[in-house]
Design an enzyme around this catalytic site. Structure first.
Site, PDB file in Angstrom:
ATOM      1  N   ASP A 164      59.022  36.984  38.113  1.00 54.02           N
ATOM      2  CA  ASP A 164      58.280  38.214  37.841  1.00 54.02           C
ATOM      3  C   ASP A 164      58.706  39.333  38.803  1.00 54.02           C
ATOM      4  OD1 ASP A 164      56.337  40.068  37.175  1.00 54.02           O
ATOM      5  OD2 ASP A 164      54.724  39.015  38.229  1.00 54.02           O
ATOM      6  N   GLU A 402      57.047  28.207  43.249  1.00 53.94           N
ATOM      7  CA  GLU A 402      56.556  27.754  41.957  1.00 53.94           C
ATOM      8  C   GLU A 402      57.626  27.043  41.140  1.00 53.94           C
ATOM      9  OE1 GLU A 402      54.452  31.017  40.125  1.00 53.94           O
ATOM     10  OE2 GLU A 402      52.909  30.912  41.681  1.00 53.94           O
ATOM     11  N   TYR A 454      45.570  32.149  41.160  1.00 50.97           N
ATOM     12  CA  TYR A 454      45.075  33.415  40.599  1.00 50.97           C
ATOM     13  C   TYR A 454      43.737  33.274  39.890  1.00 50.97           C
ATOM     14  CZ  TYR A 454      49.277  35.665  42.107  1.00 50.97           C
ATOM     15  OH  TYR A 454      50.267  36.187  42.908  1.00 50.97           O
ATOM     16  N   GLU A 490      49.419  33.064  47.644  1.00 49.26           N
ATOM     17  CA  GLU A 490      49.310  34.159  46.670  1.00 49.26           C
ATOM     18  C   GLU A 490      47.925  34.125  46.048  1.00 49.26           C
ATOM     19  OE1 GLU A 490      52.275  34.636  43.567  1.00 49.26           O
ATOM     20  OE2 GLU A 490      53.893  34.056  44.938  1.00 49.26           O
TER      21      GLU A 490
HETATM   22  C1  GCB Z   1      53.060  34.230  40.800  1.00 51.98           C
HETATM   23  C2  GCB Z   1      54.449  34.430  41.272  1.00 51.98           C
HETATM   24  C3  GCB Z   1      54.757  35.883  41.557  1.00 51.98           C
HETATM   25  C4  GCB Z   1      54.155  36.769  40.478  1.00 51.98           C
HETATM   26  C5  GCB Z   1      52.652  36.579  40.494  1.00 51.98           C
HETATM   27  C6  GCB Z   1      51.945  37.418  39.399  1.00 51.98           C
HETATM   28  O1  GCB Z   1      52.531  33.155  40.842  1.00 51.98           O
HETATM   29  O2  GCB Z   1      54.791  33.634  42.378  1.00 51.98           O
HETATM   30  O3  GCB Z   1      56.144  36.044  41.628  1.00 51.98           O
HETATM   31  O4  GCB Z   1      54.485  38.108  40.631  1.00 51.98           O
HETATM   32  O5  GCB Z   1      52.360  35.237  40.253  1.00 51.98           O
HETATM   33  O6  GCB Z   1      51.558  38.532  39.668  1.00 51.98           O
HETATM   34  O7  GCB Z   1      51.831  36.911  38.286  1.00 51.98           O
END
Ligand code: GCB
Length: 600
Positions: A164, A402, A454, A490
């Site tokens: 991403d 990941e 997330y 993250e």
């Molecule tokens: C993740 C990735 C990261 C993305 C992020 C997202 O898990 O490691 O590279 O930018 O999520 O914002 O979806």
């Protein structure tokens, strides 16, 4: 190769500037002899990505040709001439005056070629063919066939990287000519240890066959020296520093280590670098620096800025440190590739704790290209550790972000990488960042658990309390299973700058700030969680996708042009930044005003 430096024995020529550029969409250049100089070129800035300099080539990933002419002084016709690229994304093939010097694969690590034979006094032509196309047998990969086992919540993108962020291409960091004396120092490895009285500094030198080395360590009242002979071009010396001024987040003390070579009493080469005396260890569920528990507060980040793309931009590096220090951060991960060497130098000076990551993002373990990907991951792990091992700021190596490790083939491959890193550098913890939570079997052989999670965004979107509850549960489950230090590497939410909603709603600045606040509160309540990195420091460019308006990832707490969102102010409050921070930690005393890293 050591980072290029100029001194009384070494010369440098920086080739930054406007080069000639020619896209080669039909891949005709090799057959048509463009190595002798591509025809009908346009000007392009080096270093920088090409995609946003030349908007018609935004989504073009190569191949493309670069050329520059330069004059070499006659006095440079002694010693060994190297051409050093700090990074080119992704494949680089290099010619000087029509003679092929070599090629290098991989987008974010330095490489050099010997140009002694090819270069001449007076006018020279340097030509580089760059290929940044995405393919399953490259790292990071692209064009990956979809599979339920390799599912990733962010895909698919155009261009079709398995990651991403925008796959910016080109000569993205500095190119230099380096004139070295014959038999120069090739490599210096510095390994400090705090076992025994004071600090022990072990220095390994490669190069200088048949010469003698004088090694000195100076600073903080110390002036130590040792001598070694290098009959076969290698030697190890040890220096014991009584009462060392240790390097830490709060007191980033640096010494100067110098190696000077002489042959028959005649000096002919030297090299100096800053070193920090500290050690890093994992003790049960704690991460220790100099025997004291540390807690990491900070970010994932990207090398990303308008127009320059992923190009090396010193003012943005300074600004990003200012932003991180303004909010009171003490740490970052080099998501998702090695950052510039200059960024690492400043981390040493500012006292940042860095999780240093290889470019192995979006790895998948289906058969297509697997052997090649594994070889590349090993090569990049070696190159990264060689490049960065002397930086005190590096507190862990991250060997993947990941990886899609649900396939049975994945574990042995990841374990081999972890074993490789540990054999190359037994002094630092090794990890990888995973989105699989307690389902990540590779955590079993990592020293530290790095969790990307997330809740409140891709799962439980809009429901901050549910997100907090689920994070709490997941952390406890991981802890019960592994009893290792956990870093939440993250978490976060997109916030479109200037979009407000009360009650908070997804994509608003309020939602991002409240979610971060609540998840940090959960992380902080767990003693075994030793760090939290918000995703991301700044908004950044990515591929086009239905969930990426404007081709942007808006999870930055600052905008892409580095203006604060509400979440930045919140973090500043939570992380306890003090006013009027000095721009550089000139002395340990001034640095002591900054946060002590004891809470996040
Ligand atoms: C993740 C990735 C990261 C993305 C992020 C997202 O898990 O490691 O590279 O930018 O999520 O914002 O979806």
């Amino acid at each position: 190769m050591l980072y290029p430096k100029i001194n009384e024995y070494r010369e440098l020529m920086d080739l930054s500037g406007f080069w000639d550029f020619r896209a080669d969409p039909g891949d005709d250049g090799l057959a048509e002899g463009w190595a002798e100089g591509p025809p009908r070129c346009v000007p392009i800035a080096v270093p920088a990505s090409w995609n946003d300099q030349l908007p018609s080539l935004r989504d073009f990933l190569g191949p493309a040709w670069y050329a520059t002419r330069f004059e070499l002084p006659r006095a440079w016709h002694h010693g060994r001439l190297l051409v050093r690229f700090d990074s080119v994304n992704y494949l680089a093939e290099v010619w000087m005056n029509g003679k092929r010097l070599g090629s290098h694969e991989g987008g974010h690590l330095p490489f050099s070629f010997d140009a002694t034979e090819a270069a001449r006094a007076g006018a020279n032509l340097l030509v580089v063919r760059v290929d940044g196309r995405l393919a399953p047998d490259r790292v990071p990969p692209g064009g990956v066939p979809p599979s339920p086992l390799d599912a990733f919540p962010s895909g698919p993108f155009f261009p079709d990287g398995s990651f991403d962020f925008f796959p910016f291409c080109g000569i993205q960091r500095t190119v230099r000519l380096c004139l070295l004396p014959e038999g120069a120092i090739e490599r210096i490895e510095v390994e400090p240890s705090l076992a025994g009285p004071g600090a022990l500094v072990r220095v390994r030198i490669d190069g200088g066959a048949g010469s003698s080395a004088r090694v000195t360590l100076a600073g903080h009242g110390a002036e130590l020296a040792a001598q070694a002979d290098l009959p076969s071009g290698e030697a190890t010396v040890e220096l014991r520093v009584p009462g060392p001024a240790l390097w830490s987040c709060e007191t980033p003390n640096l010494y100067e280590l110098s190696v000077a070579l002489s042959r028959g009493g005649v000096p002919f080469d030297s090299y100096s670098l800053p070193v920090g005396l500290r050690d890093v260890a994992v003790d049960g569920e704690r991460l220790l620096v100099n025997g004291r528990p540390v807690r990491l507060k900070g970010f994932g980040r990207h090398e990303d800025f308008p127009v320059a793309g992923r190009g090396f931009l010193p003012p943005v590096i300074v600004r990003d440190y200012e932003l991180m220090r303004w909010v009171g951060a003490n740490s970052f991960r080099t998501t998702h590739y090695p950052y510039s060497e200059e960024m690492m130098d400043l981390a040493d000076r500012f006292g940042f704790l860095v999780i240093d990551e290889t470019p192995a993002v979006g790895l998948f373990f289906a058969e297509a290209g697997l052997t090649r990907r594994s070889e590349l991951c090993a090569a990049f792990t070696r190159e990264l550790i060689e490049r960065d091992r002397n930086h005190p700021c590096v507190v862990a190596w991250s060997l993947a972000n990941e990886p899609h490790s649900r396939r049975p083939e994945a574990l042995a491959r990841l374990r081999a990488l972890v074993d490789l890193a540990k054999s190359l550098d037994p002094s630092r913890p090794v990890t990888l960042a995973s989105y699989l939570g307690s389902g990540e079997e590779a955590f079993a052989f990592c020293d530290v658990v790095c969790l990307n999670r997330y809740f409140g965004w891709y799962e439980a979107g809009g429901r901050i309390e549910e997100a907090a509850g689920r994070l709490s549960e997941e952390l406890d489950t991981l802890h019960a299973k592994l009893s290792k230090p956990i870093i939440l590497t993250e978490f976060g939410a997109d916030a479109v700058p200037g979009f407000h909603a009360e009650p908070p709603e997804m994509f608003s600045e309020e939602y991002q700030a409240r979610l971060i606040e609540r998840l940090l509160e959960v992380a902080r309540s767990k003693p075994y969680v030793v760090g939290a990195h918000v995703w991301n420091l700044c908004d950044f460019k990515t591929g086009q996708a239905v969930h990426r308006a404007e081709g942007m990832n808006f999870k930055g707490v600052f905008t892409r042009d580095r203006r604060p969102k509400m979440a930045a102010h919140l973090l500043r409050r939570l992380w306890g930044a003090s006013e009027a921070r000095p721009s550089l930690p000139a002395t340990p005393d001034r640095r002591a005003e900054t946060p002590d890293g004891s809470a996040f």
